[in-house]
Structures are given as C-alpha cells and as structure tokens.
Design a protein around this motif. Structure first.
Motif, PDB file in Angstrom:
ATOM      1  N   THR A 155       0.843  -1.194   0.000  1.00  0.00           N
ATOM      2  CA  THR A 155       0.000   0.000   0.000  1.00  0.00           C
ATOM      3  C   THR A 155       0.875   1.239   0.000  1.00  0.00           C
ATOM      4  N   ASP A 156       0.374   2.299  -0.595  1.00  0.00           N
ATOM      5  CA  ASP A 156       1.103   3.570  -0.476  1.00  0.00           C
ATOM      6  C   ASP A 156       0.518   4.403   0.659  1.00  0.00           C
ATOM      7  N   GLY A 157      -0.308   3.738   1.483  1.00  0.00           N
ATOM      8  CA  GLY A 157      -0.872   4.392   2.675  1.00  0.00           C
ATOM      9  C   GLY A 157       0.100   4.359   3.837  1.00  0.00           C
ATOM     10  N   GLU A 158      -0.405   4.630   5.020  1.00  0.00           N
ATOM     11  CA  GLU A 158       0.449   4.771   6.196  1.00  0.00           C
ATOM     12  C   GLU A 158       0.921   3.420   6.739  1.00  0.00           C
ATOM     13  N   GLN A 159       1.992   3.480   7.540  1.00  0.00           N
ATOM     14  CA  GLN A 159       2.525   2.280   8.198  1.00  0.00           C
ATOM     15  C   GLN A 159       1.511   1.719   9.186  1.00  0.00           C
ATOM     16  N   GLY A 160       0.877   2.594   9.954  1.00  0.00           N
ATOM     17  CA  GLY A 160      -0.163   2.162  10.883  1.00  0.00           C
ATOM     18  C   GLY A 160       0.368   1.591  12.183  1.00  0.00           C
ATOM     19  N   GLU A 161      -0.546   1.292  13.072  1.00  0.00           N
ATOM     20  CA  GLU A 161      -0.187   0.759  14.387  1.00  0.00           C
ATOM     21  C   GLU A 161       0.258  -0.692  14.280  1.00  0.00           C
ATOM     22  N   PRO A 162       1.083  -1.140  15.250  1.00  0.00           N
ATOM     23  CA  PRO A 162       1.443  -2.560  15.270  1.00  0.00           C
ATOM     24  C   PRO A 162       0.225  -3.420  15.629  1.00  0.00           C
ATOM     25  N   ILE A 163       0.335  -4.710  15.365  1.00  0.00           N
ATOM     26  CA  ILE A 163      -0.715  -5.658  15.739  1.00  0.00           C
ATOM     27  C   ILE A 163      -0.578  -5.955  17.226  1.00  0.00           C
ATOM     28  N   SER A 164      -1.662  -5.799  17.964  1.00  0.00           N
ATOM     29  CA  SER A 164      -1.640  -6.041  19.411  1.00  0.00           C
ATOM     30  C   SER A 164      -1.961  -7.502  19.699  1.00  0.00           C
ATOM     31  N   VAL A 165      -1.127  -8.132  20.524  1.00  0.00           N
ATOM     32  CA  VAL A 165      -1.338  -9.530  20.916  1.00  0.00           C
ATOM     33  C   VAL A 165      -1.623  -9.560  22.408  1.00  0.00           C
ATOM     34  N   TYR A 166      -2.782 -10.095  22.775  1.00  0.00           N
ATOM     35  CA  TYR A 166      -3.162 -10.160  24.186  1.00  0.00           C
ATOM     36  C   TYR A 166      -3.303 -11.612  24.617  1.00  0.00           C
ATOM     37  N   GLY A 167      -2.606 -11.981  25.664  1.00  0.00           N
ATOM     38  CA  GLY A 167      -2.719 -13.317  26.240  1.00  0.00           C
ATOM     39  C   GLY A 167      -3.472 -13.252  27.550  1.00  0.00           C
ATOM     40  N   GLY A 168      -4.719 -13.711  27.557  1.00  0.00           N
ATOM     41  CA  GLY A 168      -5.504 -13.722  28.786  1.00  0.00           C
ATOM     42  C   GLY A 168      -5.180 -14.937  29.639  1.00  0.00           C
ATOM     43  N   PHE A 169      -5.526 -14.855  30.929  1.00  0.00           N
ATOM     44  CA  PHE A 169      -5.364 -16.028  31.793  1.00  0.00           C
ATOM     45  C   PHE A 169      -6.270 -17.145  31.308  1.00  0.00           C
ATOM     46  N   ASN A 170      -7.488 -16.766  30.963  1.00  0.00           N
ATOM     47  CA  ASN A 170      -8.469 -17.751  30.512  1.00  0.00           C
ATOM     48  C   ASN A 170      -9.403 -17.073  29.504  1.00  0.00           C
ATOM     49  N   ASP A 171     -10.395 -17.829  29.026  1.00  0.00           N
ATOM     50  CA  ASP A 171     -11.283 -17.292  27.999  1.00  0.00           C
ATOM     51  C   ASP A 171     -12.155 -16.158  28.524  1.00  0.00           C
ATOM     52  N   LEU A 172     -12.462 -16.164  29.824  1.00  0.00           N
ATOM     53  CA  LEU A 172     -13.235 -15.063  30.410  1.00  0.00           C
ATOM     54  C   LEU A 172     -12.431 -13.771  30.383  1.00  0.00           C
ATOM     55  N   ASP A 173     -11.155 -13.883  30.737  1.00  0.00           N
ATOM     56  CA  ASP A 173     -10.279 -12.717  30.728  1.00  0.00           C
ATOM     57  C   ASP A 173     -10.102 -12.201  29.295  1.00  0.00           C
ATOM     58  N   GLU A 174      -9.980 -13.123  28.351  1.00  0.00           N
ATOM     59  CA  GLU A 174      -9.877 -12.754  26.940  1.00  0.00           C
ATOM     60  C   GLU A 174     -11.113 -11.962  26.510  1.00  0.00           C
ATOM     61  N   ALA A 175     -12.301 -12.458  26.878  1.00  0.00           N
ATOM     62  CA  ALA A 175     -13.553 -11.787  26.510  1.00  0.00           C
ATOM     63  C   ALA A 175     -13.644 -10.408  27.155  1.00  0.00           C
ATOM     64  N   ARG A 176     -13.245 -10.306  28.436  1.00  0.00           N
ATOM     65  CA  ARG A 176     -13.278  -9.003  29.130  1.00  0.00           C
ATOM     66  C   ARG A 176     -12.374  -7.996  28.418  1.00  0.00           C
ATOM     67  N   PHE A 177     -11.177  -8.452  28.022  1.00  0.00           N
ATOM     68  CA  PHE A 177     -10.247  -7.561  27.325  1.00  0.00           C
ATOM     69  C   PHE A 177     -10.868  -7.035  26.029  1.00  0.00           C
ATOM     70  N   ILE A 178     -11.472  -7.933  25.261  1.00  0.00           N
ATOM     71  CA  ILE A 178     -12.070  -7.549  23.980  1.00  0.00           C
ATOM     72  C   ILE A 178     -13.168  -6.509  24.190  1.00  0.00           C
ATOM     73  N   VAL A 179     -14.063  -6.787  25.145  1.00  0.00           N
ATOM     74  CA  VAL A 179     -15.194  -5.880  25.369  1.00  0.00           C
ATOM     75  C   VAL A 179     -14.721  -4.549  25.955  1.00  0.00           C
ATOM     76  N   ASP A 180     -13.745  -4.586  26.882  1.00  0.00           N
ATOM     77  CA  ASP A 180     -13.182  -3.345  27.432  1.00  0.00           C
ATOM     78  C   ASP A 180     -12.542  -2.505  26.325  1.00  0.00           C
ATOM     79  N   THR A 181     -11.837  -3.174  25.422  1.00  0.00           N
ATOM     80  CA  THR A 181     -11.176  -2.461  24.322  1.00  0.00           C
ATOM     81  C   THR A 181     -12.205  -1.845  23.379  1.00  0.00           C
TER      82      THR A 181
END
Length: 734
Positions: free
Chosen positions: A311-337
């Motif tokens: 692309t001749d567009g912008e570099q953009g933000e890096p890809i964020s990788v989140y490791g939750g303790f469990n699937d509940l924590d993963e879901a909370r992170f997604i919804v909070d974000t």
C-alpha cells in the motif's frame, strides 16, 4: 460513455492492464482489498465499448446472488444502460436458466421444481424409512452429503466406484433411489442444476455449438472456490476456445472442506492456451503493518502462485497480541477495548470479532450482554439459539418438568427414533380432548393401548429414556448432568455422524454447553454469586440460558459490534478487528493436523482474517481455555510466531502496559498479576502451583480482591476448578 479511455480513469497500472487486455484468456490474481470487483465490472465495460462485444455475448459467473446484483448495478451505472438481458449470475442461476429454456432436451418436465437443502433432507429421511434402512448406520445428513459430493464430482450412481465395499454399495443404492424419486416428482436439487446442465450441453452438440458461438467472452469471479463440476462445466461451455477472464486468489482459498479445488486456479493457467496472468497487489484497505504481516504469514505456504500485497498508505499501528489467563479474561479484554474504541470515536459497527469455532462465541456474547454492548452474529445464530443447543436444553427442561409440551415436541423424535408427525398429532389431539399435557397423553395412550405397534414402541423408548436420564442424573453436578444428557440422549453421536465442518461445529457447541454449566456453578456467569448444584442449579441455569437467548441481539440497522466466524468474514472489511482464540489446536484447528493440505488452508484462513482489518488488528489467546467441555492449557498459535516481530506488540494488564513482543524465545506468562502477601497469607501469582489440604495440588488460574477476602480460582487435579477465599483456603505455594 463517449470516451472509451474514461473506463481506465483512476486505476493503477495493474488494474488498467487487466481491464484493457486484448481478447484472450486471462488470469487475474487479485489480492485482498485490491479492487477486483471494480476490475471485473470495468473489464466487461471495456469488452463492450472498446472491443465491440454485444451485451448478449457476455457471460459473467459469480458465487453469490449478492455479488451478481452488485456487478450488474455497477455495470449499469458505469455504462448508463439497462443490462437486464446480460447473463450475469451464479453458477446455479445460470444453470437454472439453461434448464428452463431447454427442459425437453434436459429430460425434465416443463415445470420442474427446485428443492432446497431442507427439502432434500426430508426426502432422504422418507426414503430411509420407506426402505427400512437404519438411520443410525446411515444418518440422513451423511447420505445427503454423499449425494451432493458425488454430484460435485460429476458422478451419477453407476459411475461411483464402490470396490466391493458394502457400506458404499448401500450409499450408492440410496443415491439411485433418491435420483429416481426426484425424477418421478420433477424435483431438482442444487447439485443437480449444474450436473444436469453440463449433461444437457454435453449430450446435445448443436445446443453446445449455439452457446459457444453466442458467448464471446466468459468472466468468472472467485475462481479459487470452483469445484470439480464447475471447472468441467466452464471447460465444456468455452470449448477451450471462447476467451475467458477468471479472477481469483489462491491465498484466499478456504473452502476445501466443501469441495473447492485450489488446484483449479493453477490448472487454468496450464490448460487454457496463451493465458495472460496479471497480479493485483496494491491494497486499498489495510495499513502497511497489517499487509507486511499477512505477506510474511502466507509465505510459509508452499506452491503459491506468488503475490505481495502493498500500500502507499500509512505504516499504521502494530498488531496487538493479548494473552488472557483464561477465555473469560480474553472476553473481558475484547469488550473493554471495544468500549475504549467507542469513547475514541469509533462506531461499534466498525469493529468485528472473528473466531475459528462457533463455540467460542458463547463467552464473548455473555460478556457483551453483561456490559450492555450491542452486537449481531453475522451469517449465523447466537449461541443459545443454535438448533443443537435448543435441543439439548429441551431435554434438560423435560427432566425438570415432564409437562413442558414445547420441549417434548422438540425432541420426541430427535435424534430420529421412528415417531412421525402423525403420532405427534394424535398425542396433541388426545391432550386437547383430555385437557392434559402431551406427556400425560403419551402415558395414557401407552396404558390403554391406543398407542401400539411400531409407533407405540418408539414412544415407549422415548418415555423410558427421559425417566432413565432423570434417575441417572439425580446425584450429579450441573455440568455432569448436561454432559450425560448429551451423550445418553444420542445428540452428540447424532451430530458426530453428520461429518464435515457443520457436524463438527454442532458437537463443539454441545461440548461448550458443558463448559457454560461449569462457569455458571462457579459463579462466573452471575457476578460470582454462589449457585449450588444438581437440579437446583439446573433450574437456575435454564432460566439464565433463556434470558441470554432473549432479545439481546441488536436490530439490523442499530450501531453494533459484528461477530462472525473467520469463514463468514471473507469479502468483508472493518477498521478494527479482533481475531480470538489464536492457539494451537483451535487455530490452526486440531483437525487440520490430521489431513494433508488442511494446515495450509488454515493458514490461508488466518491470512483472510488479518486482511479484514483496515486500521487496527488484535490477536487474542488464553493460557487456560475451557472449550468443548474440557479445560486445556494451549500454546499460542504458530501463526503468531510466523508474523514479523517488528509489527507486533504485547498488550498486558488489560491494555495498561505494552511492549514489543519477542517470538524468538518461548512465550512467557504474559500477565504477572497475583495476590500479594497480607499478614500470615502467602504471596501468590497466576500460574503458580499450590497445595490444598483437601483438594490436593492445583494451578492458580485467576485472582481478584485483596487481603483475606481475596479469591483465587484454582484448577485441582481430579477435583476440577474451584473459587476459594484466601483467608480460609490454607493454600501452600509449591
């Protein structure tokens, strides 16, 4: 349009080359977000305006009605003409048009009827019953899949090689009986449309010559998704002489499980003479960081045709990788974000949550509901509205209340046990006359002999099953009740026999219901309130399931988060994308490790997921995941390790801390929060092994609160996971 060259306005060099190429065979390798629909539409316009091709001489084939409508609408707007008579449509709609026009040559009645998948399944069930064939050994959906698979390969019953296999011989016999029934009733299924139209052209040389002469150019969209029959149909219709423009992307071939042949896109280049290949690599959708990551990922696949998105567009933000303790924590992170992004000015509809398995949606849905975030399931159903889940819940409702008529009607013949609609109608009539429930009418009918013969025996088997399930589950915990009912009712086996991705997804959803029950009794579903166990817990769980199945999904035009499987996401784009459950065994799926070529298809699916994101991409995984009724400790997916380190950032503590993510060393435990020492209490951290005087050794999965009132979630070997109050638990760090 007066100026032919205006068709090429506002196009890049590769697009102009593809649009204005002289008549001849051309393969357009169109990368994600490279404007392939625009190129297809402008190619048709160019053929008409610059090459003088009549609108009647154009045949454009798509895979969906939506794509066909969009192509026709854009073409009419571009040319300023009504193009009602241009042959633009799906494989099935064009085949249908041919059969309607030439019904006599196709050996069909003039007013033949098309049957959908549900009608086809009902017909197969009737055939099995009429011929007293065991539908446990030959499940209707498996027979349906076999017949469709044969047709996709262009095979009639007499052409299937059985090699003396008795099981296969019976399947072929069923295919033959099904075919005779369809012909007798003037019925045509979707697979038959294309196979019959191919036979129509093949067996009528004059007709074939007419259409070869009529169509001056054939254009095909999404060529990587063609199956064996579609490819053969195109070869026959074109005679390998009519010029063809095919557009596709071998890196986005993700439907091998339903018959698509990725090799077709390579065969075209080899089999069609003097094929010109044009690559559309400039992407107009995503940032450079996302595209470079997608390129690096897909480069791990062998035998690609080769393509680098840029692309001749912008570099953009890096890809964020989140490791939750469990699937509940993963879901909370997604919804909070998501909530944070909304506060930054993003619309909810600009964000999508993608998952590999349908079963993953349950935890995320419940978190969205609790936090009041509007959402929609794109191209699918919410967890508690899925057919297999409603069936399981109906069995559970009958354990609590035999007089639940709706539940009884739903599962009295699921899985099939020989109780037909006539028997159910008799029960309804008796219940109405006696002013009783269907359950009482059922028992009265068995007692006085009005229900007899095969129907009576089948009803008695069902009644005995419900009573036996009640007895066997009376002393079990909630999740054990649900697990037992799923197995002993036959629901799990019923869907396991379906084969394919759909049956597998249904089994996974039923297993996820067991996981939901575990979370419920541990208090995680209702703000950590204690629930209890057994039938008391079952009643509360069914009430909560009914509430979660209520009207929480957003209205069609409401601003809401989009949730979907990765397969459903193909062709879509969103400013913000979350790809969840990026773990070994889940994505790539464990099944992909057992079949040749499947791992590469999983990687292509991940590539599709990455390239849905326009501005910001999140990849999430969990250190502990409860999925399919089991607790696992998965490793982060190999796909994360295959992404360039410079484009990744690790997000910790629900986004409060981030730093570059190193993939060159073993993945650390990505969140170090724990419970600090207070007084005589030990200092504990997540992932730490501990010992309990009663429950034995375990691992800390989660923690909340401070001091003596702090609670820790510990997974004990042999005892399962339990929430314990630190002040009373007497835990010893190991």
């Amino acid at each position: 349009m007066d100026d032919v060259t205006a068709i090429l306005d506002h196009m890049n060099a590769a697009q102009r080359e593809a649009v204005s190429a002289p008549q001849g065979n051309m393969l357009v390798l169109a990368g994600a977000g490279s404007g392939k629909t625009r190129v297809l539409v402008h190619r048709i316009a160019w053929l008409m305006q610059a090459e003088g091709l009549s609108p009647y001489a154009v045949l454009a084939v798509t895979f969906t009605n939506k794509a066909a409508r969009e192509m026709r609408t854009r073409l009419e707007a571009l040319l300023g003409l009504s193009l009602r008579h241009v042959w633009v449509g799906t494989f099935h709609s064009i085949a249908h048009r041919l059969l309607r026009t030439h019904w006599q040559d196709a050996r069909l009645p003039q007013h033949f009827q098309i049957i959908d998948s549900d009608d086809q399944l009902r017909l197969i069930k009737r055939l099995l019953k009429e011929n007293t064939i065991d539908d446990e050994r030959y499940p209707p959906r498996q027979v349906q899949s076999f017949i469709s698979g044969c047709k996709e390969e262009g095979l009639r019953p007499h052409q299937v090689n059985v090699n003396g296999d008795a099981y296969l011989m019976q399947m072929v016999d069923l295919y033959e009986r099904y075919q005779l029934t369809c012909e007798r009733g003037g019925l045509v299924d979707f697979g038959e449309l294309l196979l019959r139209s191919l036979e129509l052209l093949r067996d009528n040389p004059a007709l074939l010559a007419h259409y070869r002469e009529r169509f001056g150019h054939v254009l095909v969209d999404e060529f990587q998704d063609t199956n064996t029959l579609q490819y053969a149909w195109l070869k026959l219709l074109s005679g390998m002489q009519t010029p063809m423009t095919v557009v596709g992307d071998d890196d986005q071939s993700i439907y091998g499980w339903r018959g698509a042949r990725i090799e077709n896109i390579r065969r075209f280049e080899q089999e069609f003479s003097e094929t010109k290949t044009v690559r559309l690599e400039q992407n107009y959708r995503s940032t450079s960081a996302i595209l470079e990551s997608a390129n690096a990922l897909i480069s791990h696949n062998a035998e690609r045709m080769g393509k680098e998105l840029w692309t001749d567009g912008e570099q953009g933000e890096p890809i964020s990788v989140y490791g939750g303790f469990n699937d509940l924590d993963e879901a909370r992170f997604i919804v909070d974000t998501i909530r944070d992004k909304v506060s930054e000015g993003f619309k909810r509809s600009e964000m999508a949550i993608l998952y590999r398995s349908n079963a993953q949606s349950r935890v995320i849905e419940e978190t969205l509901i609790r936090q009041g975030v509007a959402y929609r399931i794109y191209g699918g159903q919410r967890f508690y509205e899925r057919m297999e889940i409603k069936n399981a819940l109906a069995y559970l409702r009958l354990l609590l209340n035999r007089n639940d008529d709706a539940a009884l009607e739903r599962v009295i013949n699921v899985p099939a046990r020989g109780i037909g609609t006539r028997t159910v109608e008799l029960l309804r009539e008796r219940a109405r006359l006696d002013n009783t429930s269907l359950w009482q009418a059922l028992h009265d009918g068995l007692h006085d002999g009005s229900l007899k013969g095969r129907a009576g025996n089948a009803v008695r088997v069902f009644s005995d099953l419900i009573e036996r399930l009640d007895d066997e589950t009376s002393m079990l915990a909630l999740h054990e009740i649900i697990d037992h009912v799923g197995e002993r009712s036959g629901l799990i086996e019923h869907h396991r026999n379906e084969k394919g991705e759909k049956g597998q997804a249904r089994v996974e959803n039923l297993e996820e219901l067991v996981t939901a029950a575990k979370a419920f009794t541990q208090g995680e579903a209702l703000g950590n309130a204690e629930i209890g166990e057994g039938m008391v817990a079952l009643e509360a769980f069914l009430a909560e399931a009914a509430l979660n199945a209520g009207d929480h999904e957003a209205d069609e035009f409401e601003d809401c988060v989009q949730m979907m499987t990765l397969h459903s996401a193909k062709g879509l784009e969103f400013p913000v994308v979350f790809i969840t459950g990026v773990e070994e065994g889940l994505f790539p799926h464990k099944m992909s490790l057992e079949e040749p070529g499947r791992l590469e298809e999983e990687r292509r699916l991940c590539y599709v997921g990455l390239t849905r994101a326009m501005q910001k991409l999140y990849l999430t995984h969990a250190e502990v995941r409860r999925l399919h009724g089991k607790e696992t400790f998965p490793r982060p997916s190999r796909f994360v390790r295959e992404l360039p380190e410079q484009h990744l950032e690790e997000v910790r503590m629900r986004g409060q801390v981030s730093r570059p993510l190193s993939v060159s060393r073993p993945q650390p435990s990505w969140r170090q929060q724990g419970v600090e020492a207070a007084g005589d209490l030990p200092s504990l951290s997540l992932g730490q092994r501990v010992s309990h005087p009663v429950f034995g050794e375990g691992v800390i999965l989660d923690a909340e609160g401070e001091g003596e009132r702090a609670r820790v979630h510990v997974s004990f070997e042999g005892e399962g996971a339990k929430w314990l109050v630190l002040g009373f638990a007497k835990l010893t760090p190991l």
